[in-house]
Design an enzyme around this catalytic site. Structure first.
Site, PDB file in Angstrom:
ATOM      1  CE  LYS A 115      -1.884   2.450   3.186  1.00 26.89           C
ATOM      2  NZ  LYS A 115      -1.903   3.787   2.519  1.00 26.89           N
TER       3      LYS A 115
ATOM      4  CD  GLU B  55      10.321  13.206  11.059  1.00 28.91           C
ATOM      5  OE1 GLU B  55       9.268  12.619  11.380  1.00 28.91           O
ATOM      6  OE2 GLU B  55      11.184  12.716  10.315  1.00 28.91           O
TER       7      GLU B  55
ATOM      8  CB  CYS C   4      13.309  10.169   7.217  1.00 28.69           C
ATOM      9  SG  CYS C   4      14.041   9.013   6.065  1.00 28.69           S
TER      10      CYS C   4
ATOM     11  CD  GLU D 109      14.333   1.645   7.855  1.00 27.37           C
ATOM     12  OE1 GLU D 109      14.833   0.531   8.011  1.00 27.37           O
ATOM     13  OE2 GLU D 109      14.871   2.703   8.235  1.00 27.37           O
TER      14      GLU D 109
HETATM   15  O1  TXE Z   1       3.435   8.970   7.490  1.00 27.93           O
HETATM   16  P1  TXE Z   1       2.335   8.016   8.052  1.00 27.93           P
HETATM   17  P2  TXE Z   1       3.184  10.177   6.544  1.00 27.93           P
HETATM   18  C1  TXE Z   1       7.246  11.125   9.107  1.00 27.93           C
HETATM   19  C2  TXE Z   1       7.172  12.606   9.055  1.00 27.93           C
HETATM   20  C3  TXE Z   1       5.776  12.860   8.576  1.00 27.93           C
HETATM   21  C4  TXE Z   1       5.054  11.772   9.325  1.00 27.93           C
HETATM   22  C5  TXE Z   1       3.745  11.496   8.647  1.00 27.93           C
HETATM   23  O2  TXE Z   1       7.282  13.092  10.380  1.00 27.93           O
HETATM   24  O3  TXE Z   1       5.266  14.113   8.988  1.00 27.93           O
HETATM   25  O4  TXE Z   1       5.924  10.636   9.244  1.00 27.93           O
HETATM   26  O5  TXE Z   1       4.045  11.211   7.279  1.00 27.93           O
HETATM   27  C6  TXE Z   1       0.135   4.312   6.301  1.00 27.93           C
HETATM   28  N1  TXE Z   1      -1.808   1.097   9.821  1.00 27.93           N
HETATM   29  N2  TXE Z   1       7.803  10.533   7.916  1.00 27.93           N
HETATM   30  O6  TXE Z   1       1.782  10.722   6.567  1.00 27.93           O
HETATM   31  O7  TXE Z   1       1.096   8.676   8.486  1.00 27.93           O
HETATM   32  C7  TXE Z   1      -0.185   5.539   5.467  1.00 27.93           C
HETATM   33  O8  TXE Z   1      -1.370   5.357   4.729  1.00 27.93           O
HETATM   34  C8  TXE Z   1      -1.150   0.847   8.670  1.00 27.93           C
HETATM   35  C9  TXE Z   1       9.104   9.948   7.994  1.00 27.93           C
HETATM   36  O9  TXE Z   1       3.697   9.703   5.228  1.00 27.93           O
HETATM   37  O10 TXE Z   1       3.084   7.225   9.030  1.00 27.93           O
HETATM   38  C10 TXE Z   1       1.040   5.609   4.568  1.00 27.93           C
HETATM   39  O11 TXE Z   1       0.927   4.699   3.498  1.00 27.93           O
HETATM   40  N3  TXE Z   1      -0.696   1.801   7.827  1.00 27.93           N
HETATM   41  C11 TXE Z   1       9.225   8.879   6.942  1.00 27.93           C
HETATM   42  C12 TXE Z   1       2.162   5.157   5.503  1.00 27.93           C
HETATM   43  O12 TXE Z   1       1.534   4.426   6.544  1.00 27.93           O
HETATM   44  C13 TXE Z   1      -0.890   3.094   8.190  1.00 27.93           C
HETATM   45  C14 TXE Z   1       8.815   9.366   5.589  1.00 27.93           C
HETATM   46  C15 TXE Z   1       2.919   6.320   6.131  1.00 27.93           C
HETATM   47  O13 TXE Z   1       1.950   7.132   6.756  1.00 27.93           O
HETATM   48  C16 TXE Z   1      -1.557   3.453   9.381  1.00 27.93           C
HETATM   49  C17 TXE Z   1       7.517   9.943   5.643  1.00 27.93           C
HETATM   50  C18 TXE Z   1      -2.025   2.382  10.217  1.00 27.93           C
HETATM   51  N4  TXE Z   1      -2.678   2.601  11.361  1.00 27.93           N
HETATM   52  C19 TXE Z   1       7.030  10.506   6.801  1.00 27.93           C
HETATM   53  N5  TXE Z   1      -1.594   4.821   9.461  1.00 27.93           N
HETATM   54  C20 TXE Z   1      10.635   8.345   6.736  1.00 27.93           C
HETATM   55  N6  TXE Z   1      11.255   7.733   7.723  1.00 27.93           N
HETATM   56  O14 TXE Z   1      11.115   8.395   5.605  1.00 27.93           O
HETATM   57  C21 TXE Z   1      -0.968   5.283   8.356  1.00 27.93           C
HETATM   58  N7  TXE Z   1      -0.552   4.259   7.571  1.00 27.93           N
END
Ligand code: TXE
Length: 480
Positions: free
Chosen positions: A173, A383, A282, A248
């Site tokens: 996904k 962050e 990140c 990650e």
């Molecule tokens: O991450 P999310 P997002 C950090 C950064 C950013 C924050 C949110 O701080 O502001 O994460 O970013 C799925 N069960 N990073 O919105 O919300 C969601 O649909 C299963 C660091 O991208 O964690 C998406 O596909 N899946 C990071 C994925 O998880 C779930 C890079 C990421 O969503 C879920 C990006 C659940 N309960 C953001 N909730 C890095 N380390 O590179 C959400 N998702």
């Protein structure tokens, strides 16, 4: 444009027939819709993966390698289409998508097409006992891959390629915020001859579609990249089900600059490590610590360099800083600028939204430099994940190390110095999974990639990824 799920080798509509709006952040408008998939779609994807697993897990390494190479080649051939889709979906400059995101997605597939043909296991002879042991590394079965919106195709393929190379079948996904290149990858997999059911892409929200993948009783491993909070939630669901987990997560990375560094190289790279992808990586060095003796000079030169960066529409060739990924994210990032003023920090440059001519409703923000005097402030502990960096001076190696490590995250660190002893000492004592010395974001795909502390668990990359996506079994044979 309504995109579809990719299940059992076909592009299909969601069972619920309900969709989610997809925005183009550079103009602030809806430009498409994505399936709002539910657990029925995830179950369908799982059943397809399960059905495909026996044949795929016994496909020769040479044949797997050929198919992954096909995908890599097709991504490369479709660079322009994919880069335009990525820039439109994420808001990043087209030039960045063309130079980094899409080529890396192709490299991810090519790297694991090659790596799987070299991936070996080990044997242990129990000398004198007439016993031979060998370690059988078998694919896990059906695994889940969930990725974020900041480097959409780059991170999506970084998980999928090793998972299928190792012989697993995948339910994946992408982020609902940036689904487009994952959809285009579906079409590429069909063209590349990937057998149906080996990869299934289910679009939808994290709390429903993502949750259904994580909670599925027979999806045995989850590889996740995203926020620390989400990662903790996923772990709370998956751990009691004894699933293998690769997390990650976020970062709040120190960029430590000593006076003996190659100054011009450091300055140019620090502009990149601060603001590339609008600071939405990140690995960005968002906390800059500068040795006192060059702090004044650095401050002046850094502000001047950053003031030359052009904030603009991602499709404008002169753009260095594109749009932030969503209205909500822009609001989250700008809230830290308000916090800065409350915390008595000093905004040295930027801090304001930008109205881009012809894209007035886009989500644009100036690159922002904030001077802080206490590493315990929110700006240095949380962050932000946008084009905002903080700077502060340090007087000694001990102070620099203490400041760098004094944060819950532990993903990466950047160190600028030509002192060998200092380099070795810092490399050992920095509490991160990655240390770049006199460079940033230089990547050899064979290396372990990941963080410590609140930046996650496990490592991706190279044979680490193939070990994550296989189960080692000890076979012990007594033959005398
Ligand atoms: O991450 P999310 P997002 C950090 C950064 C950013 C924050 C949110 O701080 O502001 O994460 O970013 C799925 N069960 N990073 O919105 O919300 C969601 O649909 C299963 C660091 O991208 O964690 C998406 O596909 N899946 C990071 C994925 O998880 C779930 C890079 C990421 O969503 C879920 C990006 C659940 N309960 C953001 N909730 C890095 N380390 O590179 C959400 N998702």
């Amino acid at each position: 444009m309504k995109i579809k799920n990719y299940i059992n080798g076909e592009l299909v509509t969601p069972f619920s027939d309900s969709y989610i709006d997809n925005f183009n952040p550079s103009v602030g408008e809806i430009y498409g819709q994505i399936p709002n998939s539910n657990n029925k779609d995830v179950e369908e994807a799982y059943q397809s993966a399960k059905k495909a697993f026996p044949a795929w897990s016994t496909t020769t390494l040479a044949n797997r390698s050929k198919i992954l190479s096909n995908i890599a080649r097709l991504i490369e051939q479709k660079l322009d289409v994919l880069a335009e889709a990525e820039a439109k979906d994420n808001g990043k400059p087209l030039s960045l998508a063309k130079a980094i995101d899409i080529p890396r997605a192709s490299s991810n597939f090519q790297f694991f097409a090659d790596a799987i043909t070299q991936f070996s296991s080990e044997a242990h002879e129990s000398v004198g006992l007439g016993v031979m042991n060998f370690t059988l590394r078998q694919p896990i079965g059906v695994v889940g891959c969930i990725s974020p919106w900041n480097l959409p195709l780059y991170l999506f393929t970084w998980k999928i390629a090793p998972a299928i190379a190792a012989g697993n079948c995948v339910v994946a996904k992408p982020s609902e915020v940036t689904p487009m290149t994952a959809y285009l990858l579906s079409e590429i997999c069909i063209e590349a001859g990937l057998p149906k059911g080996v990869l299934n892409i289910v679009h939808g929200l994290g709390g429903t579609t993502g949750q259904a993948i994580v909670a599925h009783p027979n999806i045995k491993a989850i590889s996740f990249t995203g926020g620390t909070k989400t990662g903790a939630h996923i772990a709370s669901v998956a751990a009691p089900m004894f699933k293998k987990l690769s997390l990650e997560l976020g970062g709040k990375n120190p960029n430590i600059i000593f006076a003996d560094c190659n100054y011009d190289d450091m300055l140019a790279t620090t502009v990149r490590s601060s603001f590339a992808n609008q600071g939405q990586i990140c690995l960005c060095g968002s906390r800059i610590f500068v040795e006192k003796s060059i702090y004044k000079k650095f401050k002046k030169d850094f502000i001047l360099k950053v003031s030359e960066l052009k904030v603009g529409n991602p499709f404008d060739a002169n753009t260095n800083i594109g749009a932030l990924v969503s209205k909500e994210h822009l609001q989250k990032v700008t809230s830290y600028i308000d916090i800065a003023e409350q915390e008595g920090a000093k905004i040295l440059f930027g801090g304001k939204k930008v109205e881009v001519k012809g894209s007035e409703n886009g989500y644009y923000l100036q690159p922002t430099i904030i001077e802080v005097n206490d590493n315990q402030c929110k700006l240095n502990q949380e962050e932000i994940f946008g084009p905002i960096v903080t700077i502060m001076p340090f007087s000694s190696e001990e102070e620099a190390l203490q400041l760098a490590n004094d944060v819950v995250y532990g993903l990466s660190a950047t160190l600028w110095t030509n002192n060998l002893q200092r380099t070795m000492q810092f490399s050992k004592l920095l509490q991160t999974g990655i240390v770049w010395v006199n460079t940033w974001l230089l990547r050899d795909l064979r290396t372990p990639f990941g963080g410590t502390k609140a930046s996650g668990v496990g490592r991706e990359g190279g044979f680490e990824a193939l070990r994550f996506f296989t189960e080692p079994k000890n076979i012990c044979i007594k033959y005398e």
